[in-house]
Design an enzyme around this catalytic site. Structure first.
Site, mmCIF file in Angstrom:
data_model
loop_
_atom_site.group_PDB
_atom_site.id
_atom_site.type_symbol
_atom_site.label_atom_id
_atom_site.label_comp_id
_atom_site.label_asym_id
_atom_site.label_seq_id
_atom_site.Cartn_x
_atom_site.Cartn_y
_atom_site.Cartn_z
ATOM 1 N N SER A 283 -14.449 28.333 -15.913
ATOM 2 C CA SER A 283 -14.184 27.883 -17.273
ATOM 3 C C SER A 283 -12.721 28.106 -17.672
ATOM 4 O O SER A 283 -11.844 27.549 -17.027
ATOM 5 C CB SER A 283 -15.153 28.581 -18.224
ATOM 6 N N LYS B 245 -9.455 26.869 -15.503
ATOM 7 C CA LYS B 245 -8.233 26.154 -15.891
ATOM 8 C C LYS B 245 -7.050 26.887 -15.236
ATOM 9 O O LYS B 245 -6.125 26.282 -14.693
ATOM 10 C CB LYS B 245 -8.059 26.158 -17.426
ATOM 11 N N TRP C 131 -20.246 19.825 -22.670
ATOM 12 C CA TRP C 131 -18.987 20.218 -23.328
ATOM 13 C C TRP C 131 -17.807 20.095 -22.357
ATOM 14 O O TRP C 131 -16.692 19.759 -22.724
ATOM 15 C CB TRP C 131 -19.152 21.659 -23.819
ATOM 16 N N HIS D 249 -23.695 26.410 -18.492
ATOM 17 C CA HIS D 249 -22.296 26.773 -18.254
ATOM 18 C C HIS D 249 -22.227 28.216 -17.752
ATOM 19 O O HIS D 249 -22.488 29.153 -18.510
ATOM 20 C CB HIS D 249 -21.577 26.645 -19.602
HETATM 21 C C1 GTR Z 1 -15.294 27.462 -24.509
HETATM 22 C C2 GTR Z 1 -14.073 26.589 -24.436
HETATM 23 C C3 GTR Z 1 -13.961 26.006 -23.053
HETATM 24 C C4 GTR Z 1 -14.182 27.039 -21.973
HETATM 25 C C5 GTR Z 1 -15.220 28.070 -22.304
HETATM 26 C C6 GTR Z 1 -15.236 29.308 -21.426
HETATM 27 O O1 GTR Z 1 -15.534 27.966 -25.765
HETATM 28 O O2 GTR Z 1 -14.184 25.600 -25.405
HETATM 29 O O3 GTR Z 1 -12.739 25.330 -22.914
HETATM 30 O O4 GTR Z 1 -13.012 27.635 -21.608
HETATM 31 O O5 GTR Z 1 -15.120 28.508 -23.604
HETATM 32 O O6 GTR Z 1 -14.193 29.792 -21.003
HETATM 33 O O7 GTR Z 1 -16.330 29.800 -21.148
#
Ligand code: GTR
Length: 400
Positions: A238, A242, A329, A380
């Site tokens: 996540s 990045k 998302w 996620h």
């Molecule tokens: C979310 C964010 C994502 C992602 C995620 C995470 O809230 O919108 O871009 O980075 O967190 O890191 O789990």
């Protein structure tokens, strides 16, 4: 008079609150039919409109251009100098994991302008192999428990035993050592050493700091004789995913890159505006990217890059990205399309990825390609299933 003043102030406060609310509650698009028409910047055309037909032209002209565009507009510049780097072993155990691994806890101290930060590295190396080991290095953006050196607490987010049993070393550092993941406190780390980053519009913020930290860990791994620093795989989930992409794009010493559910400003195409958008990420996480990136809020089409270019910058090294079926998302389709677009650059190296036009079915990983991918059933997260595919992909790339 006083009453009027108080009334005006309350009104102002209310207007600001409503504006902030509106920014945060921007309705996310989850409907493919509402993805706007868009055209991606051409990977293989230079900013002066020259066709890029060879890997030499890619490496000498286009790739540096792309890195520069990401530095200027998205992730920010990376500090180029370090006054001093020192490494010390905080503790160790040659009988970790019932003798299967050696544990080292290493403190990497980065000194610049008489200020320093300490990166705490947890490293397990398999005992059974008698040559320098390839290693998976996780940028840990979740709780430190996930990488417990004592192994009292075990977690599928960093399944160290499974990785050791597969013949790899496994390492991790926590993002907070470089830049706390907080809109205010993010400055309390490496940015203290490079204050010019904070004033520049193209200065790095937290994600840049984490990626930069991964490279400082790699500096250490190059010095550790039990590690094969030519076989270091960088892994992130996540927001960490990045950072793993940015680290691998910036630092070509990373041999492989794994980016798990990285979504917006990770592996997903921004122009699709599906799920999380540039404006939403810049509003909720203003401390992640360079100031310049905010210019592209609600303005994705004017970005000189899109994320397929970041993935392509990792070529010809192996790259594996993932999604989860319930994580819309992070835009699974946009992620797969970015990967598919990047294959043109791998082709310049004679590496044909042959990615199908559509994403594979759930839990059907694409492993046999320089560009690997899976969409996992579920939420996620970073799970043992994800790691089991990372190991298979690494076996094909690093154990050839
Ligand atoms: C979310 C964010 C994502 C992602 C995620 C995470 O809230 O919108 O871009 O980075 O967190 O890191 O789990």
């Amino acid at each position: 008079m006083q009453y009027l003043r108080r009334f005006a102030l309350s009104c102002l406060f209310l207007v600001i609150l409503i504006q902030l609310q509106a920014q945060n509650s921007e309705v996310a698009n989850y409907d493919e039919a509402n993805v706007p028409a868009y055209s991606l910047p051409d990977l293989l055309k230079t900013t002066t409109n020259q066709e890029v037909r060879t890997k030499t032209a890619w490496e000498k002209i286009r790739r540096p251009e792309i890195i520069k565009l990401f530095e200027e507009n998205v992730y920010g510049q990376m500090p180029k100098t370090v006054d001093r780097l020192t490494y010390s072993i905080k503790s160790g155990d040659t009988q970790a994991m019932a003798g299967k691994a050696t544990l080292k806890e290493v403190v990497i101290e980065v000194v610049q302008h008489n200020r320093s930060v300490k990166i705490n590295l947890v490293l397990f190396v398999p005992t059974k192999i008698n040559k320098p080991a390839p290693v998976f290095l996780l940028i840990n953006n979740r709780s430190k428990d996930n990488t417990d050196p004592t192994r009292t607490h075990k977690s599928d987010f960093w399944p160290a035993e499974m990785v050791i049993d597969s013949g790899y070393a496994i390492a991790a550092f926590h993002v907070s050592d470089l830049a706390p993941d907080d809109t205010v406190k993010y400055v309390d780390g490496v940015l203290q050493l490079y204050p010019e980053q904070l004033t520049a519009n193209d200065g790095m913020r937290a994600i840049g700091a984490w990626a930069w930290g991964a490279s400082r860990v790699l500096d250490y791994l190059e010095k550790d004789p039990v590690i094969d620093a030519k076989r270091v795989a960088i892994v992130g989930h996540s927001r960490g995913g990045k950072a793993s992409l940015w680290a691998a794009a910036e630092d070509q010493r990373f041999a492989l890159c794994f980016s798990n559910c990285s979504g917006n400003t990770g592996a997903a195409l921004s122009r699709r505006r599906f799920g999380e958008t540039v404006s939403r990420i810049n509003t909720v996480f203003p401390h992640w990217f360079a100031k310049n990136y905010k210019k592209f809020n609600h303005n994705e089409d004017s970005l000189p890059v899109d994320q397929h270019m970041l993935l392509a910058a990792i070529a010809p090294r192996g790259l594996y990205v993932t999604n989860a079926s319930k994580d819309l998302w992070a835009d699974p389709t946009g992620t797969y399309l970015a990967l598919k677009n990047a294959q043109r650059v791998y082709a310049l190296y004679g590496m044909e990825a042959h990615l199908p036009d559509h994403p594979p079915a759930i839990n059907q990983p694409i492993l046999n390609s320089p560009l690997g991918y899976h969409i996992r059933e579920g939420e996620h997260n970073l799970t043992a299933y994800d790691w089991s595919n990372f190991i298979k992909f690494a076996n094909a790339h690093l154990k050839k």
